[in-house]
Scaffold this active site. Sequence first.
Site, PDB file in Angstrom:
ATOM      1  N   GLY A 234       0.827  -1.203   0.000  1.00  0.00           N
ATOM      2  CA  GLY A 234       0.000   0.000   0.000  1.00  0.00           C
ATOM      3  C   GLY A 234       0.854   1.243   0.000  1.00  0.00           C
TER       4      GLY A 234
ATOM      5  N   GLU B 180      11.515  -7.120  -1.637  1.00  0.00           N
ATOM      6  CA  GLU B 180      10.985  -8.481  -1.761  1.00  0.00           C
ATOM      7  C   GLU B 180       9.460  -8.417  -1.768  1.00  0.00           C
ATOM      8  OE1 GLU B 180      13.173 -11.774   0.525  1.00  0.00           O
ATOM      9  OE2 GLU B 180      13.646  -9.965   1.689  1.00  0.00           O
TER      10      GLU B 180
ATOM     11  N   GLU C  68      -1.163   1.531  -5.978  1.00  0.00           N
ATOM     12  CA  GLU C  68       0.021   1.277  -5.161  1.00  0.00           C
ATOM     13  C   GLU C  68       0.401  -0.209  -5.186  1.00  0.00           C
ATOM     14  OE1 GLU C  68       2.174   2.965  -3.435  1.00  0.00           O
ATOM     15  OE2 GLU C  68       1.381   4.999  -3.535  1.00  0.00           O
TER      16      GLU C  68
ATOM     17  N   GLU D 133       3.973  -1.542  -6.545  1.00  0.00           N
ATOM     18  CA  GLU D 133       4.896  -2.184  -5.615  1.00  0.00           C
ATOM     19  C   GLU D 133       5.143  -3.651  -5.931  1.00  0.00           C
ATOM     20  OE1 GLU D 133       3.564  -1.708  -1.621  1.00  0.00           O
ATOM     21  OE2 GLU D 133       4.130   0.412  -1.512  1.00  0.00           O
TER      22      GLU D 133
END
Length: 251
Positions: free
Chosen positions: A137, A198, A153, A157
């Site tokens: 987020g 990661e 987001e 990501e």
Amino acid sequence: MFYNREIYKILPEKAEEFCDFFEQYIMPVQIKNGSKLVGKWLTESRDEVMVIWEYPSIEEYRKIIERVSNDQIGRKHQEQLKKNQPYLIKTEQFLTKRDKPERSNQNITVSGYIVNDVGEMLLVRTYWRSDTWELPGGGVEDGETLDHALCREIFEETGIIVKLFGITGVYSNGETIAIIFRGKRTGGELRTSEETKEVGFFPVDPVNLSTYVKRGKFIPRVLDAMNGQYIPYEAFQVRPYKLVKRYDGEI
């Protein structure tokens, strides 16, 4: 929003060298630790570079700068700056938007409890909180609805496309309001980003949760989302009113 304008005075013949230096050292460490680059400009005389960074608030700016100063690449950046000091001068100026009424200093963030087809949870490990896994987020941009911000987001990501069901909790510490949605993966492929070192889907349950999520403030948010109890959420337009989207927890 809070902005920092940086002015770099350079020798014209060093313009290309500085731009390469910016791309290699300055920009990556700033973005990795939470800064948002608004733009970079080089004057026609090639003797000045202006850079503007955006931050949610001055409080977040201070946290990000502290992370940058402790970052390995950030320290290398400072070493390079010292070496280049004979031809490089840097000045800074803080800016605040005045085209809209002053807003609260509170930050609005959204995160998602996202599962795949076998019930595994999507988690990320960021560069600035590498001690823990957490829900993906981030911040909500001006004019953005909460659900759109979260979908954006998560994709930025992790590379994952999601469908949201609704809100499972709202959390506030006085400076930040965190809103948690629950949803599922509908597409995309896992990948990291400039912010995430990661990403992955994991078989998380209430028993093993603490082996993944190490920060206490994040654990209740995950447990509440696991319960699957929703509160209504609507995104709408005004003047005239138009319902854009409503979530009631239906899959």
